[in-house]
Design an enzyme around this catalytic site. Structure first.
Site, short mmCIF file in Angstrom:
data_model
loop_
_atom_site.label_atom_id
_atom_site.label_comp_id
_atom_site.label_asym_id
_atom_site.label_seq_id
_atom_site.Cartn_x
_atom_site.Cartn_y
_atom_site.Cartn_z
N TYR A 58 26.86 75.58 77.35
CA TYR A 58 26.94 75.13 75.96
C TYR A 58 27.88 76.05 75.19
CZ TYR A 58 22.69 72.37 76.94
OH TYR A 58 21.77 71.49 77.46
N SER A 154 17.06 70.14 86.48
CA SER A 154 17.48 69.20 85.43
C SER A 154 18.41 68.16 86.05
CB SER A 154 18.21 69.98 84.32
OG SER A 154 18.73 69.10 83.34
N ALA A 212 18.06 59.00 72.25
CA ALA A 212 19.21 58.38 72.92
C ALA A 212 20.52 58.76 72.26
CB ALA A 212 19.04 56.86 72.99
N LYS A 219 20.91 54.60 62.99
CA LYS A 219 22.03 54.80 62.06
C LYS A 219 23.29 54.06 62.46
CE LYS A 219 23.36 59.26 64.16
NZ LYS A 219 23.42 60.72 63.90
N GLY A 286 17.14 68.19 69.97
CA GLY A 286 18.40 68.92 69.90
C GLY A 286 19.16 68.58 68.63
#
Length: 345
Positions: A58, A154, A212, A219, A286
């Site tokens: 990241y 992951s 998602a 939005k 997140g």
């Protein structure tokens, strides 16, 4: 004083208890500056969140550095997770799962995080054909050394989770305590193999992107260009490859209408649906902003009724994605290796 009304759940078969919401920091040092990140971490602490997630890749280590600075004064109050495996440089052996890279990557993460141990270290993604014995042995050595307390996986497929569990038993290595899949209302594919494998082998499930990648916030209107400043408006590659599909946008609008009739935001309803799965230990939130993060708290305690489960099943069938033919190009399927078979003739 932290809000102790936050639900805490056991992480798989381990004795570690984590908050139902996990603070994901992928946006830290990218779309989120340190001042806003500090406000997000403070809010998480005040609401009883004890679980925080980052990764070496990241912002190429800058997220880890920011997290390390923000947690320094209260490091032992947090379950700190990071990841390795994605390439940090283009040169060979600066990614994937050789013992050489794993050893170096852990030392680099410890330095960036300003800590002498990592609570949970994830293998960030699977690599088809990779030798799993080497990273499993390395994880066992890292646990024994005290540099990590637990390890996890992951974006691994179900059969690879089973193979890791077999290797752990054979090699005398503790099994991973968690799996982090991409799981939400619009992508129910993990229900086929990944979630059952996790339940069987005692891995806690910590899904990322319950909304998602923003689609389930409602939005994005079908047939309309996304607003500037949004993830879709920035033409984020991963979002364009996966969730920004007309069918998904239509479903999100239907769920928005239902959620608002219940007095919930669409994101709260979508997150509550993920949390309602008893296999799930914690859900990664997140955020880019404090407002986005604090919206997640409304999902806690929002029960999903049997009627709502049936409604969602009618919109997205169990074990399926919202769109026929959905496949994430970041994790290509390997069950029909046509080119490889032809090359071997």
């Amino acid at each position: 004083m932290p809000d102790l009304s936050m639900p805490y759940r056991r992480l798989g078969a381990s004795n570690l208890r984590v908050s139902a919401l996990c603070l994901g920091t992928m946006m830290f040092a990218d779309q989120t500056d340190e001042a806003e990140a500090g406000r997000i971490v403070a809010s998480a602490r005040d609401h009883g969140v004890n679980f925080i997630d980052t990764a070496d890749v990241y912002s190429k280590g800058a997220s880890e550095q920011m997290v390390g600075r923000l947690l320094t004064a209260e490091r032992h109050d947090w379950v700190l997770a990071t990841k390795l495996g994605n390439a940090m440089q283009a040169a060979p052996n600066h990614g994937h799962y050789s013992r050489a890279w794993i050893t170096r990557a852990v030392e680099d993460s410890l330095h960036r995080l300003a800590t002498d141990y990592i609570d949970i270290l994830y293998l960030h993604r699977d690599y088809p054909g990779a030798n799993l014995e080497e990273p499993v042995r390395a994880m066992g050595d890292l646990v024994r050394s005290g540099k990590i307390r637990y390890w996890a996986v992951s974006n691994f497929r179900g059969w690879r989770i089973a193979e890791i569990a077999r290797l752990c038993g054979e090699l005398g290595v503790p099994r991973p305590v968690a799996c982090q899949p991409y799981y939400n209302l619009l992508n129910r594919l993990p229900e086929v193999e990944i979630l059952p494998a996790c339940e069987h082998y005692g891995l806690g499930v910590v899904p990322y992107s319950p909304v998602a990648r923003g689609v389930l916030t409602g939005k994005y209107a079908p047939g309309q260009a996304p607003a500037e400043g949004t993830r879709a408006g920035r033409a984020d590659r991963r979002m364009m490859e996966t969730e920004f599909r007309e069918e998904s946008l239509v479903i999100a609008q239907q769920l928005k209408t239902h959620a608002e009739a219940r007095g919930l935001t669409p994101g709260q309803f979508a997150t509550a649906w993920v949390l309602a799965n008893p296999i799930v230990s914690s859900v990664i939130a997140g955020p880019r902003t404090l407002a986005q993060f604090e919206d997640y708290f409304g999902a806690l305690g929002a029960a999903i009724t049997p009627e709502e489960e049936a409604m969602i099943d009618a919109l997205v069938s169990p074990g399926h994605a919202s769109t026929p033919g959905y496949n994430d190009p970041g994790y290509p399927l390997t069950g029909r290796p046509v080119g490889r078979a032809a090359a071997g003739r």
